[in-house]
Motif scaffolding. Structure first.
Motif, PDB file in Angstrom:
ATOM      1  N   ARG A 149     -10.445  -3.022   6.573  1.00  0.00           N
ATOM      2  CA  ARG A 149      -9.633  -2.802   7.965  1.00  0.00           C
ATOM      3  C   ARG A 149      -8.008  -3.215   7.724  1.00  0.00           C
ATOM      4  O   ARG A 149      -7.392  -2.570   8.901  1.00  0.00           O
ATOM      5  N   VAL A 150      -7.908  -3.830   6.713  1.00  0.00           N
ATOM      6  CA  VAL A 150      -6.457  -3.883   6.561  1.00  0.00           C
ATOM      7  C   VAL A 150      -5.829  -2.598   6.136  1.00  0.00           C
ATOM      8  O   VAL A 150      -4.500  -2.210   6.790  1.00  0.00           O
ATOM      9  N   LEU A 151      -6.584  -1.805   5.334  1.00  0.00           N
ATOM     10  CA  LEU A 151      -5.998  -0.540   5.072  1.00  0.00           C
ATOM     11  C   LEU A 151      -5.824   0.343   6.317  1.00  0.00           C
ATOM     12  O   LEU A 151      -4.832   1.095   6.431  1.00  0.00           O
ATOM     13  N   ARG A 152      -6.743   0.370   7.086  1.00  0.00           N
ATOM     14  CA  ARG A 152      -6.701   1.038   8.425  1.00  0.00           C
ATOM     15  C   ARG A 152      -5.356   0.496   9.280  1.00  0.00           C
ATOM     16  O   ARG A 152      -4.851   1.254   9.918  1.00  0.00           O
ATOM     17  N   GLU A 153      -4.919  -0.771   9.062  1.00  0.00           N
ATOM     18  CA  GLU A 153      -3.646  -1.093   9.806  1.00  0.00           C
ATOM     19  C   GLU A 153      -2.456  -0.367   9.100  1.00  0.00           C
ATOM     20  O   GLU A 153      -1.708   0.101  10.091  1.00  0.00           O
ATOM     21  N   VAL A 154      -2.712  -0.114   7.980  1.00  0.00           N
ATOM     22  CA  VAL A 154      -1.483   0.520   7.343  1.00  0.00           C
ATOM     23  C   VAL A 154      -1.530   1.933   7.623  1.00  0.00           C
ATOM     24  O   VAL A 154      -0.614   2.773   7.674  1.00  0.00           O
ATOM     25  N   TYR A 155      -2.678   2.383   7.429  1.00  0.00           N
ATOM     26  CA  TYR A 155      -3.163   4.165   8.043  1.00  0.00           C
ATOM     27  C   TYR A 155      -4.017   4.038   9.034  1.00  0.00           C
ATOM     28  O   TYR A 155      -5.208   4.346   8.933  1.00  0.00           O
ATOM     29  N   PRO A 156      -3.377   3.930  10.177  1.00  0.00           N
ATOM     30  CA  PRO A 156      -4.408   4.029  11.315  1.00  0.00           C
ATOM     31  C   PRO A 156      -5.011   5.171  11.601  1.00  0.00           C
ATOM     32  O   PRO A 156      -6.125   5.266  12.328  1.00  0.00           O
ATOM     33  N   ALA A 157      -4.451   6.276  11.310  1.00  0.00           N
ATOM     34  CA  ALA A 157      -5.284   7.542  11.625  1.00  0.00           C
ATOM     35  C   ALA A 157      -6.238   7.993  10.556  1.00  0.00           C
ATOM     36  O   ALA A 157      -6.796   9.082  10.576  1.00  0.00           O
ATOM     37  N   ALA A 158      -6.480   7.349   9.289  1.00  0.00           N
ATOM     38  CA  ALA A 158      -7.281   7.510   8.275  1.00  0.00           C
ATOM     39  C   ALA A 158      -8.726   7.253   8.696  1.00  0.00           C
ATOM     40  O   ALA A 158      -9.196   6.161   9.249  1.00  0.00           O
ATOM     41  N   ALA A 201       0.882  -1.191  -0.224  1.00  0.00           N
ATOM     42  CA  ALA A 201      -0.145  -0.039  -0.268  1.00  0.00           C
ATOM     43  C   ALA A 201       0.758   1.346   0.035  1.00  0.00           C
ATOM     44  O   ALA A 201       0.759   2.259  -0.857  1.00  0.00           O
ATOM     45  N   LYS A 202       1.960   1.361   0.806  1.00  0.00           N
ATOM     46  CA  LYS A 202       2.672   2.647   1.015  1.00  0.00           C
ATOM     47  C   LYS A 202       3.687   2.796  -0.166  1.00  0.00           C
ATOM     48  O   LYS A 202       3.928   3.808  -0.442  1.00  0.00           O
ATOM     49  N   ARG A 203       4.138   1.655  -0.736  1.00  0.00           N
ATOM     50  CA  ARG A 203       4.800   1.389  -1.977  1.00  0.00           C
ATOM     51  C   ARG A 203       4.121   2.158  -3.279  1.00  0.00           C
ATOM     52  O   ARG A 203       4.571   2.901  -3.974  1.00  0.00           O
ATOM     53  N   LEU A 204       2.701   1.966  -3.327  1.00  0.00           N
ATOM     54  CA  LEU A 204       2.101   2.115  -4.270  1.00  0.00           C
ATOM     55  C   LEU A 204       1.355   3.362  -4.143  1.00  0.00           C
ATOM     56  O   LEU A 204       1.137   4.286  -5.139  1.00  0.00           O
ATOM     57  N   VAL A 205       0.749   3.870  -2.932  1.00  0.00           N
ATOM     58  CA  VAL A 205      -0.010   5.087  -2.619  1.00  0.00           C
ATOM     59  C   VAL A 205       0.667   5.991  -1.904  1.00  0.00           C
ATOM     60  O   VAL A 205       0.254   7.032  -2.245  1.00  0.00           O
ATOM     61  N   GLY A 206       1.622   5.678  -1.020  1.00  0.00           N
ATOM     62  CA  GLY A 206       2.424   6.562  -0.386  1.00  0.00           C
ATOM     63  C   GLY A 206       1.882   6.736   1.047  1.00  0.00           C
ATOM     64  O   GLY A 206       1.102   5.930   1.536  1.00  0.00           O
ATOM     65  N   ASP A 207       2.364   7.746   1.758  1.00  0.00           N
ATOM     66  CA  ASP A 207       2.138   7.915   3.511  1.00  0.00           C
ATOM     67  C   ASP A 207       0.909   8.589   3.678  1.00  0.00           C
ATOM     68  O   ASP A 207       0.161   8.629   4.405  1.00  0.00           O
ATOM     69  N   GLU A 208       0.451   9.751   2.748  1.00  0.00           N
ATOM     70  CA  GLU A 208      -0.266  10.872   2.944  1.00  0.00           C
ATOM     71  C   GLU A 208      -1.755  10.147   2.588  1.00  0.00           C
ATOM     72  O   GLU A 208      -2.480  10.968   1.656  1.00  0.00           O
ATOM     73  N   VAL A 209      -2.328   9.421   3.161  1.00  0.00           N
ATOM     74  CA  VAL A 209      -3.683   9.040   3.143  1.00  0.00           C
ATOM     75  C   VAL A 209      -4.478   9.012   4.395  1.00  0.00           C
ATOM     76  O   VAL A 209      -4.059   8.552   5.320  1.00  0.00           O
ATOM     77  N   HIS A 210      -5.547  10.073   4.472  1.00  0.00           N
ATOM     78  CA  HIS A 210      -6.429  10.477   5.559  1.00  0.00           C
ATOM     79  C   HIS A 210      -7.617  10.087   5.622  1.00  0.00           C
ATOM     80  O   HIS A 210      -8.227  10.122   6.516  1.00  0.00           O
ATOM     81  N   SER A 211      -8.003   9.896   4.225  1.00  0.00           N
ATOM     82  CA  SER A 211      -9.651   9.255   4.188  1.00  0.00           C
ATOM     83  C   SER A 211      -9.589   8.239   3.073  1.00  0.00           C
ATOM     84  O   SER A 211      -8.898   8.456   2.052  1.00  0.00           O
ATOM     85  N   ILE A 212     -10.432   7.004   3.287  1.00  0.00           N
ATOM     86  CA  ILE A 212     -10.320   5.890   2.425  1.00  0.00           C
ATOM     87  C   ILE A 212     -11.862   5.611   2.331  1.00  0.00           C
ATOM     88  O   ILE A 212     -12.685   5.658   3.118  1.00  0.00           O
ATOM     89  N   LEU A 213     -12.139   5.208   0.957  1.00  0.00           N
ATOM     90  CA  LEU A 213     -13.470   4.572   0.686  1.00  0.00           C
ATOM     91  C   LEU A 213     -13.286   3.338   0.112  1.00  0.00           C
ATOM     92  O   LEU A 213     -12.370   3.162  -0.975  1.00  0.00           O
ATOM     93  N   ASP A 214     -13.840   2.186   0.577  1.00  0.00           N
ATOM     94  CA  ASP A 214     -13.701   1.043   0.290  1.00  0.00           C
ATOM     95  C   ASP A 214     -15.029   0.613  -0.593  1.00  0.00           C
ATOM     96  O   ASP A 214     -16.074   0.363   0.092  1.00  0.00           O
ATOM     97  N   LEU A 215     -14.875   0.266  -1.747  1.00  0.00           N
ATOM     98  CA  LEU A 215     -16.026   0.135  -2.758  1.00  0.00           C
ATOM     99  C   LEU A 215     -16.511  -1.401  -2.670  1.00  0.00           C
ATOM    100  O   LEU A 215     -15.594  -2.173  -2.766  1.00  0.00           O
TER     101      LEU A 215
END
Length: 224
Positions: free
Chosen positions: A55-64, A32-46
């Motif tokens: 929830r796996v993405l929230r593990e990677v970006y816990p503050a999002a 995730a961080k290699r492809l998308v980077g670190d600056e992810v604060h909001s995520i939409l899971d379609l």
């Protein structure tokens, strides 16, 4: 059947989807961080289902902030219960049809795992996703490889794939969504599509990754 994403038995289909998301979760954690980077604060899971990959993405970006949307009310209820039992906050799960409307954004990352193949209005979903993205945000799509049958010499496996893809086409869905997206993305404002590595799984699934940009100051990720 109103919901063509279900295969007829909701219990078995939920088990299938849960197994599928466990299979994909390792790739998300590692890349995730290699492809998308670190600056992810909001995520939409379609098409979030029961919410495992979100929830796996929230593990990677816990503050999002995480929002999941799916048309299956039972799956959404399970996602809500699991988030609550895990003590997770800043997560919202909504029942809805992604072909009609997406939750209010904008989002830094929109993630869609093997959902576009089941849509009937693929171009509209792509346009809705583009409109819901933050400038500089990413669209990350995992879809069935257009040549999913080629890596195997099994005649039975090839025949099964042919039957499944033909059935999806007869239902009005998009069995070749991964190939179609390469044309639809530029039409929706995406460009600079870049091919990443293919993913091959022991169950016979093969997926391909690309990245694309819709113009100056914005980048979007497509994974197929």
């Amino acid at each position: 059947m109103d919901n063509t994403y279900l295969l007829g038995d909701s219990t078995l289909d939920h088990q299938r989807l849960a197994t599928q998301t466990r299979l994909f979760s390792n790739y998300v954690r590692l890349n995730a961080k290699r492809l998308v980077g670190d600056e992810v604060h909001s995520i939409l899971d379609l098409g979030c289902g029961e919410g495992q990959l979100g929830r796996v993405l929230r593990e990677v970006y816990p503050a999002a902030r995480l929002v999941g949307i799916d048309r299956d009310p039972a799956a959404i209820e399970t996602a809500r219960q699991q988030a609550a039992s895990s003590g997770l906050h800043n997560i919202e799960y909504l029942v809805g049809n992604v072909e009609e409307e997406l939750p209010a954004g904008p989002f830094d990352l929109i993630y869609a795992s093997v959902i576009f193949i089941h849509t009937r209005r693929l171009a509209q979903v792509v346009e809705l996703a583009q409109a819901a993205l933050q400038p500089g945000g990413y669209l990350w799509v995992k879809e069935v490889h257009p040549k999913v049958s080629e890596p195997t010499s099994s005649a039975e496996y090839k025949e099964l794939n042919t039957i499944i893809l033909a059935a999806l086409a007869r239902l009005g869905n998009h069995p070749q969504a991964a190939a179609e997206l390469l044309a639809l993305l530029p039409q929706a404002g995406f460009d600079q599509v870049q091919h990443f590595e293919d993913e091959v799984y022991p169950l016979g699934g093969q997926h391909r990754s690309w990245a694309g940009s819709p113009g100056p100051g914005s980048r979007r990720l497509l994974q197929c």
